[in-house]
Scaffold this motif. Structure first.
Motif, PDB file in Angstrom:
ATOM      1  N   CYS A  43      13.258 -16.673  -7.411  1.00 41.25           N
ATOM      2  CA  CYS A  43      12.197 -16.565  -8.419  1.00 41.25           C
ATOM      3  C   CYS A  43      10.885 -16.968  -7.757  1.00 41.25           C
ATOM      4  CB  CYS A  43      12.477 -17.453  -9.624  1.00 41.25           C
ATOM      5  SG  CYS A  43      11.120 -17.441 -10.829  1.00 41.25           S
ATOM      6  N   CYS A  46       9.006 -20.254  -9.980  1.00 44.78           N
ATOM      7  CA  CYS A  46       9.459 -21.641  -9.800  1.00 44.78           C
ATOM      8  C   CYS A  46       9.872 -21.909  -8.356  1.00 44.78           C
ATOM      9  CB  CYS A  46      10.582 -21.980 -10.781  1.00 44.78           C
ATOM     10  SG  CYS A  46      12.057 -20.972 -10.643  1.00 44.78           S
ATOM     11  N   HIS A  79      12.283 -15.290 -13.114  1.00 45.75           N
ATOM     12  CA  HIS A  79      13.219 -15.574 -14.193  1.00 45.75           C
ATOM     13  C   HIS A  79      12.788 -14.845 -15.470  1.00 45.75           C
ATOM     14  CE1 HIS A  79      14.639 -19.262 -11.911  1.00 45.75           C
ATOM     15  NE2 HIS A  79      15.770 -18.755 -12.355  1.00 45.75           N
ATOM     16  N   CYS A  83       9.972 -20.323 -16.937  1.00 44.65           N
ATOM     17  CA  CYS A  83      10.328 -21.376 -15.983  1.00 44.65           C
ATOM     18  C   CYS A  83       9.050 -22.075 -15.548  1.00 44.65           C
ATOM     19  CB  CYS A  83      11.104 -20.803 -14.794  1.00 44.65           C
ATOM     20  SG  CYS A  83      10.220 -19.549 -13.834  1.00 44.65           S
TER      21      CYS A  83
HETATM   22 ZN    ZN Z   1      11.734 -19.212 -12.102  1.00 47.47          ZN
END
Ligand code: ZN
Length: 155
Positions: A43, A46, A79, A83
């Motif tokens: 991702c 994050c 995601h 997130c």
């Molecule tokens: Zn993420």
């Protein structure tokens, strides 16, 4: 390991949120994927690997703007669910210490150098690239798939 000489630039939250809106609208170039193996889907928001069972959006991202020879758009994941944007921007993200290539660009988006982490620490590779005064930023990409992972700027 904190590093005062550079900072990590994760994908902006507004881009992750836009992808989440666009995929709900059914755009053909945005796909929701359920992750089935660890280490397959990083991702970019994050800056960690999505875990098996988590859902991610796959969509094209323009890391280097159009209109120049080194323009580049390619697939990235975020995601599907909200997130937290990576915030330890003075620390190299632990999940991506291996399997990355580092491309140094000047302020006109021209590639000036590129290095693969070959047993050395990513921080050392980044510092080496920033020793070139022409290096404005370093893009970190997958060494196998070539996909953009995150950007590193001078502190
Ligand atoms: Zn993420």
């Amino acid at each position: 390991m904190k590093n005062p000489s550079f900072h990590i630039v994760p994908l902006p939250t507004q881009i992750a949120d836009a992808a989440r809106r666009v995929v709900k609208a059914g755009a053909a170039d945005h796909a929701v994927i359920t992750v089935d193996s660890h280490g397959s889907s990083p991702c970019r928001h994050c800056l960690r690997w999505a875990q098996p069972g988590e859902r991610v959006i796959l969509f094209p991202y323009t890391a280097i703007p159009s209109g120049q020879p080194y323009s580049e758009t390619g697939p990235i994941f975020v995601h599907t669910d909200e997130c937290k944007r990576y915030s330890a921007t003075d620390e190299y993200p632990a999940d991506f210490r291996n399997g990355r290539v580092f491309r140094a660009y000047d302020s006109n988006y021209k590639i000036v150098d590129a290095k693969v982490v070959n047993g050395s620490e990513p921080e050392v590779v980044i510092e080496t690239l920033f020793q070139n005064p022409d290096t404005a930023f370093v893009d970190v990409r997958s060494v196998t798939h070539g996909c953009f992972t995150f950007r590193v700027q001078r502190a």
